[in-house]
Scaffold this active site. Structure first.
Site, PDB file in Angstrom:
ATOM      1  CG  ASP A   9      27.923  -6.916 -42.155  1.00 61.58           C
ATOM      2  OD1 ASP A   9      27.038  -7.641 -41.675  1.00 61.58           O
ATOM      3  OD2 ASP A   9      28.912  -6.529 -41.490  1.00 61.58           O
ATOM      4  CB  SER A  40      35.186  -4.277 -38.981  1.00 64.58           C
ATOM      5  OG  SER A  40      33.845  -4.608 -39.256  1.00 64.58           O
ATOM      6  NE  ARG A  73      24.155  -9.758 -33.256  1.00 65.45           N
ATOM      7  CZ  ARG A  73      24.903  -8.938 -33.981  1.00 65.45           C
ATOM      8  NH1 ARG A  73      24.902  -7.634 -33.718  1.00 65.45           N
ATOM      9  NH2 ARG A  73      25.657  -9.406 -34.965  1.00 65.45           N
ATOM     10  CG  ASN A 133      26.334 -14.664 -41.874  1.00 66.13           C
ATOM     11  OD1 ASN A 133      25.920 -14.829 -43.026  1.00 66.13           O
ATOM     12  ND2 ASN A 133      27.188 -13.704 -41.561  1.00 66.13           N
ATOM     13  NE  ARG A 170      38.637  -7.616 -37.205  1.00 71.87           N
ATOM     14  CZ  ARG A 170      37.313  -7.664 -37.260  1.00 71.87           C
ATOM     15  NH1 ARG A 170      36.600  -6.577 -36.988  1.00 71.87           N
ATOM     16  NH2 ARG A 170      36.697  -8.793 -37.582  1.00 71.87           N
TER      17      ARG A 170
END
Length: 411
Positions: free
Chosen positions: A296, A11, A109, A319, A15
């Site tokens: 996650d 992640s 997705r 989710n 970014r």
């Protein structure tokens, strides 16, 4: 005690690549994650005309505040959700015609909340086949900015993409969020934007980002907390002790809160300045836990749940049904394959104590399914995987690293 070096955060690396590409100057990323997802992101930047130098320990990115260097490009985002959601947003701030496609898995997705918001901001964007899914085309002419409303109930990445875009707009952005899942990931985004010289203000469900761009910097990528969860869970399950360096009190990633769940189940946890240690105590208690903000790590908990003394119920994780696969059903199905009782609802899974039996795990090509049930295999011989190598998405060397851990833990 096993001391584990976890590769860089996926992640944070994604970014950082966006921010470096958008910044004024050359950014150095120290210890970025090298995996299929992040290599795909870097490759996508290269296709858009950005220069990305990839040395073993650091990547160097020549930023272009004005946007992509090429007027046309066709970018394949592979399986990477951050690549597939962030790169079109970055390209929209430039000028040119860009097409984005992805793997069959990523095509399934959802993307519509983000692309709808971009259209509301005036971006000329169209989906080539199924509305709200890849492939898509953008005729970019910069983004003026303004007010926009966003539903981030399926993925916080939609909000992150818009926040990252904000400083690149002419007028800035004011984003009203009607729902938000995995909020700690947004905290990561805001902290990193500030590290690159941008400003973000939050008032309840409204985020305001002024224009002004980004400044290049040197940025160190911390270890991946989601990946660390498998090693922490291994300690809790076996009665061993695992220390992960580089994840401590100052860590950006909310998924480090997974150790709080292990503490509730009976493990000992020590979060230090620059490391976290989990020690198993020989017992795991049942627990009911809301994992909306750390979803996650839901498969990690599901994989050790059969060994708890009571039922484990994981809630608020709807989710996870729109990740690389439907993770709720994938976990439930594989637990049943192992002979463990598991039930699911729209946003929950409940797992009862049991003695897992050997079976082949159906991975659905999802790296987190493999890594989670690798933890189960520490107490159940004979577990195999139909696609063990899908871990290359985030941790290509996982099986070697986990084998070393297995040798260091109590038998």
């Amino acid at each position: 005690m096993a001391v584990v070096d976890i590769p860089g955060s996926k992640s944070i690396t994604a970014r950082a690549l966006f921010l470096a590409a958008a910044a004024d100057g050359v950014t150095t990323l120290v210890r970025p994650l090298r995996s299929d997802d992040t290599e795909g992101f870097a490759e996508g930047l290269t296709r858009l005309g950005y220069r990305v130098g990839r040395a073993p320990e650091a990547w160097h990115v020549d930023g272009r505040p004005q946007g992509p260097a090429v007027p046309e490009a066709d970018v394949h985002c592979r399986d990477g959700a951050t690549t597939a959601r962030f790169l079109p947003t970055l390209a929209a701030a430039g000028h040119g015609r860009y097409r984005f496609d992805a793997s069959a898995q990523m095509r399934r997705r959802p993307l519509l909340p983000l692309t709808r918001a971009l259209r509301d901001l005036g971006v000329d964007l169209r989906h080539e086949e199924t509305e709200g899914h890849h492939p898509l085309r953008i005729a970019a002419a910069g983004v003026a900015g303004g007010d926009v409303t966003l539903d981030a109930g399926q993925s916080s990445q939609y909000l992150t993409a818009l926040l990252l875009l904000g400083p690149l707009t002419r007028e800035g952005l004011r984003i009203e969020v009607t729902d938000l899942v995995s909020a700690p990931y947004v905290d990561i985004t805001v902290a990193m934007m500030r590290a690159f010289g941008a400003d973000v203000r939050r008032d309840g469900d409204v985020f305001t980002v002024p224009p002004g761009g980004y400044r290049a910097t040197t940025y160190a990528v911390e270890p991946d907390a989601s990946t660390a969860s498998y090693f922490f869970a291994a300690a809790a399950l076996t009665g061993g002790e695992v220390t992960v360096r580089g994840l401590g009190e100052e860590a950006l990633q909310g998924d480090l809160r997974f150790v709080d769940v292990l503490r509730r189940m009976g493990a000992r946890v020590d979060v230090g300045r620059d490391a976290t240690t989990v020690s198993g105590t020989g017992r795991l208690a049942g627990v009911t836990v809301n994992m909306r903000d750390i979803s996650d790590t839901m498969p990690t908990l599901a994989a050790i749940a059969p060994f708890a003394s009571g039922p484990v119920r994981i809630e608020a994780v709807a989710n996870t049904r729109v990740k690389e696969c439907d993770r709720l059903e994938a976990c439930a199905e594989n637990l049943r394959r192992l002979g463990v009782q598991a039930r699911t609802g729209p946003d929950w899974i409940e797992i009862h104590p049991g003695t897992p039996a050997p079976a082949e795990i159906r991975t659905y090509g999802d790296h987190r399914v493999v890594m989670s049930f690798a933890v189960t295999s520490l107490r159940t011989a004979g577990i195999t995987f139909d696609d063990p190598e899908c871990v290359r998405k985030t941790f290509p060397a996982f099986h070697d690293a986990f084998a070393r851990l297995r040798a260091a833990l109590p038998a």
